[in-house]
Scaffold this active site. Structure first.
Site, short mmCIF file in Angstrom:
data_model
loop_
_atom_site.label_atom_id
_atom_site.label_comp_id
_atom_site.label_asym_id
_atom_site.label_seq_id
_atom_site.Cartn_x
_atom_site.Cartn_y
_atom_site.Cartn_z
N GLY A 57 3.74 -4.88 -0.11
CA GLY A 57 3.34 -5.02 -1.51
C GLY A 57 3.63 -3.72 -2.23
N GLN A 62 2.99 2.69 -8.74
CA GLN A 62 3.54 3.42 -7.59
C GLN A 62 4.99 3.84 -7.81
OE1 GLN A 62 2.06 0.26 -4.66
NE2 GLN A 62 1.98 2.14 -3.47
N CYS A 100 -0.49 2.52 2.80
CA CYS A 100 0.00 2.43 1.43
C CYS A 100 1.24 3.30 1.31
CB CYS A 100 -1.10 2.93 0.49
SG CYS A 100 -0.63 2.93 -1.25
N LEU A 101 2.25 2.79 0.63
CA LEU A 101 3.49 3.57 0.48
C LEU A 101 3.25 4.87 -0.30
CD1 LEU A 101 6.11 0.75 -0.23
CD2 LEU A 101 5.73 1.99 1.90
N HIS A 142 -5.26 -5.30 -2.50
CA HIS A 142 -4.82 -3.89 -2.46
C HIS A 142 -3.97 -3.56 -3.70
CE1 HIS A 142 -3.07 -0.35 -0.03
NE2 HIS A 142 -2.29 -0.42 -1.10
N GLU A 143 -3.04 -4.46 -4.04
CA GLU A 143 -2.13 -4.17 -5.16
C GLU A 143 -2.84 -4.27 -6.51
OE1 GLU A 143 0.46 -2.73 -4.31
OE2 GLU A 143 0.46 -3.38 -2.21
N HIS A 146 -4.51 -1.15 -7.28
CA HIS A 146 -3.62 -0.12 -7.83
C HIS A 146 -3.58 -0.21 -9.36
CE1 HIS A 146 -1.71 2.09 -4.60
NE2 HIS A 146 -1.41 0.99 -3.95
ZN LIG Z 1 -0.90 0.84 -1.99
#
Ligand SMILES: [Zn+2]
Length: 157
Positions: A57, A62, A100-101, A142-143, A146
């Site tokens: 995701g 991000q 997480c990226l 999670h997204e 963000h």
């Molecule tokens: Zn993340």
């Protein structure tokens, strides 16, 4: 999304923690923006970036864009979700490891609802309702976090 379209995308530079851009509340996307070539490129590039980086995701903040836009990797390919709203969270929860990226080499056990219902607009402007469970439900939570400036590490003690 069409994989051939994603192949033509460009990998964007990721915003890495503790960059303050990860803490902003993202803006609702005006649907007129879907006609904007740059916005469609952003969606494709986010899909490409997520896949190249082995993510499941990715949220627009991000890659430094403060829009309520996420992409999620599902069994049926990459789904862009614009202005996603979680309309229902199950009361039953599950704890699983997340990463997480934007937080390389950081992992933690996070409790989340097992399933959810959500509403969003797809990349073509179509209104969609989705019931998700398992990994997809976790990724969406999670997204969407963000988009509200929340990171999974906020849930860790
Ligand atoms: Zn993340």
């Amino acid at each position: 999304m069409d994989q051939k379209q994603i192949d033509k995308g460009h990998v964007r530079r990721l915003v890495i923690y503790p960059d303050s851009r990860l803490r902003r509340t993202a803006q609702v996307v005006d649907l007129a923006r879907l006609q904007d070539k740059k916005f469609q490129e952003l969606i494709v590039d986010m899909a490409k970036t997520m896949l190249i980086k082995d993510g499941i995701g990715l949220a627009a903040p991000q890659v430094g864009r403060n829009w309520r836009l996420i992409v999620v990797n599902t069994d049926e390919g990459v789904w862009p979700m614009i202005n996603p709203i979680i309309t229902k969270l199950s009361s039953s929860t599950t704890i699983e490891e997340e990463g997480c990226l934007s937080l390389p080499n950081t992992f933690g056990q996070v409790r989340r609802a097992k399933s959810l219902q959500c509403h969003y607009i797809n990349e073509l402007g179509k209104e969609c309702n989705l019931t998700a469970k398992g990994t997809l439900a976790r990724v969406i939570q999670h997204e969407v976090d963000h988009l509200n400036g929340i990171l999974f590490i906020d849930y860790l003690k």
